[in-house]
Design a protein around this motif. Structure first.
Motif, PDB file in Angstrom:
ATOM      1  N   GLU A 161       0.825  -1.214   0.000  1.00 17.68           N
ATOM      2  CA  GLU A 161       0.000   0.000   0.000  1.00 17.68           C
ATOM      3  C   GLU A 161       0.858   1.261   0.000  1.00 17.68           C
ATOM      4  OE1 GLU A 161      -2.615  -3.040   2.224  1.00 17.68           O
ATOM      5  OE2 GLU A 161      -0.470  -2.631   1.910  1.00 17.68           O
ATOM      6  N   ILE A 162       1.994   1.236   0.694  1.00 17.79           N
ATOM      7  CA  ILE A 162       2.880   2.395   0.713  1.00 17.79           C
ATOM      8  C   ILE A 162       3.525   2.585  -0.657  1.00 17.79           C
ATOM      9  CG2 ILE A 162       5.138   3.189   1.561  1.00 17.79           C
ATOM     10  CD1 ILE A 162       2.982   4.028   3.373  1.00 17.79           C
ATOM     11  N   LYS A 163       3.935   1.488  -1.269  1.00 22.81           N
ATOM     12  CA  LYS A 163       4.502   1.594  -2.612  1.00 22.81           C
ATOM     13  C   LYS A 163       3.487   2.202  -3.583  1.00 22.81           C
ATOM     14  CE  LYS A 163       7.988  -2.099  -2.517  1.00 22.81           C
ATOM     15  NZ  LYS A 163       9.096  -1.206  -2.954  1.00 22.81           N
ATOM     16  N   ASP A 164       2.262   1.741  -3.486  1.00 23.81           N
ATOM     17  CA  ASP A 164       1.216   2.289  -4.362  1.00 23.81           C
ATOM     18  C   ASP A 164       0.985   3.772  -4.080  1.00 23.81           C
ATOM     19  OD1 ASP A 164       0.943  -0.263  -5.394  1.00 23.81           O
ATOM     20  OD2 ASP A 164      -0.828  -0.756  -4.186  1.00 23.81           O
ATOM     21  N   LEU A 165       1.018   4.137  -2.792  1.00 18.98           N
ATOM     22  CA  LEU A 165       0.810   5.532  -2.407  1.00 18.98           C
ATOM     23  C   LEU A 165       1.921   6.419  -2.966  1.00 18.98           C
ATOM     24  CD1 LEU A 165      -0.778   7.632  -0.738  1.00 18.98           C
ATOM     25  CD2 LEU A 165       0.579   6.946   1.254  1.00 18.98           C
ATOM     26  N   LEU A 166       3.167   6.022  -2.775  1.00 18.42           N
ATOM     27  CA  LEU A 166       4.288   6.812  -3.274  1.00 18.42           C
ATOM     28  C   LEU A 166       4.288   6.858  -4.798  1.00 18.42           C
ATOM     29  CD1 LEU A 166       7.094   5.635  -0.820  1.00 18.42           C
ATOM     30  CD2 LEU A 166       6.094   7.921  -0.949  1.00 18.42           C
ATOM     31  N   HIS A 167       3.915   5.768  -5.409  1.00 19.45           N
ATOM     32  CA  HIS A 167       3.871   5.726  -6.872  1.00 19.45           C
ATOM     33  C   HIS A 167       2.844   6.728  -7.407  1.00 19.45           C
ATOM     34  CE1 HIS A 167       4.560   3.871 -10.788  1.00 19.45           C
ATOM     35  NE2 HIS A 167       3.246   3.918 -10.981  1.00 19.45           N
ATOM     36  N   SER A 168       1.742   6.901  -6.703  1.00 22.30           N
ATOM     37  CA  SER A 168       0.715   7.857  -7.150  1.00 22.30           C
ATOM     38  C   SER A 168       1.101   9.296  -6.837  1.00 22.30           C
ATOM     39  CB  SER A 168      -0.626   7.520  -6.496  1.00 22.30           C
ATOM     40  OG  SER A 168      -0.596   7.773  -5.091  1.00 22.30           O
ATOM     41  N   ILE A 169       1.874   9.502  -5.770  1.00 25.35           N
ATOM     42  CA  ILE A 169       2.274  10.851  -5.367  1.00 25.35           C
ATOM     43  C   ILE A 169       3.367  11.409  -6.282  1.00 25.35           C
ATOM     44  CG2 ILE A 169       3.549  12.103  -3.569  1.00 25.35           C
ATOM     45  CD1 ILE A 169       1.946  10.476  -1.508  1.00 25.35           C
ATOM     46  N   LYS A 170       4.317  10.585  -6.665  1.00 24.63           N
ATOM     47  CA  LYS A 170       5.519  11.048  -7.378  1.00 24.63           C
ATOM     48  C   LYS A 170       5.218  11.950  -8.581  1.00 24.63           C
ATOM     49  CE  LYS A 170       8.446   7.739  -8.269  1.00 24.63           C
ATOM     50  NZ  LYS A 170       9.027   6.383  -8.458  1.00 24.63           N
ATOM     51  N   PRO A 171       4.383  11.545  -9.504  1.00 25.19           N
ATOM     52  CA  PRO A 171       4.166  12.420 -10.671  1.00 25.19           C
ATOM     53  C   PRO A 171       3.380  13.684 -10.343  1.00 25.19           C
ATOM     54  CG  PRO A 171       2.721  10.507 -10.775  1.00 25.19           C
ATOM     55  CD  PRO A 171       3.677  10.261  -9.649  1.00 25.19           C
ATOM     56  N   LYS A 172       2.576  13.641  -9.299  1.00 20.40           N
ATOM     57  CA  LYS A 172       1.746  14.797  -8.941  1.00 20.40           C
ATOM     58  C   LYS A 172       2.557  15.896  -8.253  1.00 20.40           C
ATOM     59  CE  LYS A 172      -2.394  11.892  -8.327  1.00 20.40           C
ATOM     60  NZ  LYS A 172      -3.231  12.462  -9.397  1.00 20.40           N
ATOM     61  N   LEU A 173       3.694  15.538  -7.649  1.00 18.31           N
ATOM     62  CA  LEU A 173       4.539  16.534  -6.989  1.00 18.31           C
ATOM     63  C   LEU A 173       5.361  17.348  -7.990  1.00 18.31           C
ATOM     64  CD1 LEU A 173       6.147  15.019  -3.734  1.00 18.31           C
ATOM     65  CD2 LEU A 173       4.931  17.187  -3.941  1.00 18.31           C
ATOM     66  N   LYS A 174       5.707  16.747  -9.093  1.00 24.01           N
ATOM     67  CA  LYS A 174       6.624  17.398 -10.039  1.00 24.01           C
ATOM     68  C   LYS A 174       6.125  18.758 -10.528  1.00 24.01           C
ATOM     69  CE  LYS A 174       8.611  13.051 -11.739  1.00 24.01           C
ATOM     70  NZ  LYS A 174       8.870  12.215 -12.942  1.00 24.01           N
ATOM     71  N   PRO A 175       4.844  18.904 -10.897  1.00 29.65           N
ATOM     72  CA  PRO A 175       4.389  20.221 -11.374  1.00 29.65           C
ATOM     73  C   PRO A 175       4.468  21.316 -10.313  1.00 29.65           C
ATOM     74  CG  PRO A 175       2.852  18.497 -12.030  1.00 29.65           C
ATOM     75  CD  PRO A 175       3.790  17.878 -11.049  1.00 29.65           C
ATOM     76  N   VAL A 176       4.349  20.962  -9.040  1.00 27.12           N
ATOM     77  CA  VAL A 176       4.435  21.964  -7.977  1.00 27.12           C
ATOM     78  C   VAL A 176       5.819  22.605  -7.975  1.00 27.12           C
ATOM     79  CG1 VAL A 176       4.253  22.353  -5.491  1.00 27.12           C
ATOM     80  CG2 VAL A 176       2.740  20.696  -6.602  1.00 27.12           C
ATOM     81  N   PHE A 177       6.835  21.806  -8.286  1.00 30.27           N
ATOM     82  CA  PHE A 177       8.213  22.290  -8.337  1.00 30.27           C
ATOM     83  C   PHE A 177       8.591  22.800  -9.730  1.00 30.27           C
ATOM     84  CE2 PHE A 177       8.209  19.912  -4.506  1.00 30.27           C
ATOM     85  CZ  PHE A 177       9.312  20.284  -3.752  1.00 30.27           C
ATOM     86  N   GLY A 178       7.828  22.420 -10.726  1.00 31.51           N
ATOM     87  CA  GLY A 178       8.196  22.763 -12.088  1.00 31.51           C
ATOM     88  C   GLY A 178       9.408  21.991 -12.548  1.00 31.51           C
TER      89      GLY A 178
END
Length: 384
Positions: free
Chosen positions: A35-52
């Motif tokens: 479940e943690i792997k799935d959670l991090l996998h879903s978070i990773k691409p969504k964080l990138k636009p915040v940082f550009g």
């Protein structure tokens, strides 16, 4: 006032959206389960636009200061020369961290309340060719200044081979950030500001250029070794126990960002800044920063005819509204209003209205409703 009713208007920690609170209340799961792997996998691409950035964003259980310390320990060695641009208390913190690790630190001080001029950094770098890294603060929380990091990055790379490292703790998620396009080598933030979470997570995005430096830096580090976080994140994991509940909340925060749209998030913060500033201009109460240097996430006010701490005490005691005071030599001279994260123009109107009433209670007579009206007019005009 109602006993359980509070209004938090400081530049962090900030209020938490109810949906994020609910997400964090999910039952605990094993930190090495799928479940943690799935959670991090879903978070990773969504964080990138915040940082550009196209880089994966590292997530470390720790405060924003842990992120600041990690970039020092991973990128420079004792005796290396670095330049720290100090526009307030948190630029000063970068100096303290560097000195603690016996880094040869050049300190470039700017008057508190002013933004650094990129041409001044250009001139400085022309005279100091051995600098390995330049550290800057994007939003200086202590003064409400937003520094021109895009322009600073340009002169840093034109005049040196130094890494450009930016503390974005008090603005990322509330202002536009284009790390890759601007040439920022490392960008850091924390969870408790515009990212609308409790304190306890720090985030770092690292450029390929910075990774090359980090990989050849033999300086020992254990918990804050960024290469460990990169290696584990590639496998949707973390090297040490993650802050599981905060990750639940982060997933929801990123979904809220997607729903609103990052451009709209930034526009909302800019509108709240303009509403706040126009209110105090109308009330005749001086602001610490110019319009050009002002941050969309926090406003600093420097009154000349009343005690800001007396106002803050009335706001807290009688209205349950918490604002921030000054730091270091500005202690007792300014007060600061945070308008970031889970905050809307309606919250700004409420805050200004409460402040007008509190001003009367401490003997500072203003035309009641005039500041609120100015904020309303700014809101209705879209901030123009």
């Amino acid at each position: 006032m109602l006993p359980d009713q509070t209004f938090l208007r400081i530049p962090g920690p900030t209020p938490i959206p109810p949906s994020v609170q609910r997400a964090m209340n999910q039952p605990m799961i094993g930190h090495r389960d799928q479940e943690i792997k799935d959670l991090l996998h879903s978070i990773k691409p969504k964080l990138k636009p915040v940082f550009g950035t196209s880089q994966d964003v590292l997530m470390i259980a720790g405060s924003g200061t842990a992120g600041l310390e990690s970039v020092v320990t991973n990128t420079v060695r004792p005796g290396d020369e670095v330049l720290v641009i100090v526009t307030g208390a948190f630029g000063d913190r970068f100096v303290q961290i560097c000195q603690e690790y016996r880094i040869a630190t050049h300190r470039f001080d700017v008057e508190w309340g002013e933004a650094v001029k990129p041409e001044a950094i250009e001139d400085y770098l022309k005279q100091h060719h051995e600098i390995k890294a330049v550290f800057a603060t994007f939003c200086e929380t202590s003064t409400g200044v937003l520094n021109p990091v895009q322009e600073i990055a340009q002169v840093v790379h034109q005049q040196s081979d130094a890494l450009f490292i930016v503390d974005g703790v008090s603005c990322l998620g509330g202002v536009e950030a284009k790390m890759d396009d601007w040439g920022i080598d490392i960008l850091i933030t924390g969870s408790q500001k515009a990212l609308m979470l409790p304190a306890g997570l720090t985030f770092l995005a690292v450029s390929d250029r910075a990774w090359q430096v980090i990989e050849t830096n033999e300086r020992p580090s254990f918990y804050l070794d960024l290469t460990k976080y990169r290696k584990q994140l590639e496998n949707d994991s973390t090297p040490f126990t993650p802050a599981v509940s905060l990750l639940f909340g982060l997933k929801q925060v990123l979904e809220l960002f997607e729903e609103e749209g990052l451009d709209a998030v930034c526009a909302r913060h800019k509108l709240m800044m303009n509403m706040t500033r126009e209110a105090f201009k109308t009330l005749g109460i001086p602001l610490l920063t110019s319009d050009q240097a002002a941050s969309p996430t926090v406003t600093a006010i420097k009154p000349h005819d009343f005690d800001p701490d007396a106002l803050r005490n009335v706001l807290k005691k009688e209205f349950k509204l918490t604002t921030a005071g000054g730091q270091q030599h500005l202690k007792g001279q300014i007060f600061r209003i945070g308008h970031m994260g889970y905050c809307s123009p309606a919250d700004v109107l409420q805050t200004i209205s409460i402040i007008e009433g509190a001003l009367h209670k401490i003997g500072k007579h203003v035309e009641l409703g005039s500041g609120t009206r100015a904020a309303q007019e700014t809101m209705l005009s879209g901030g123009s």
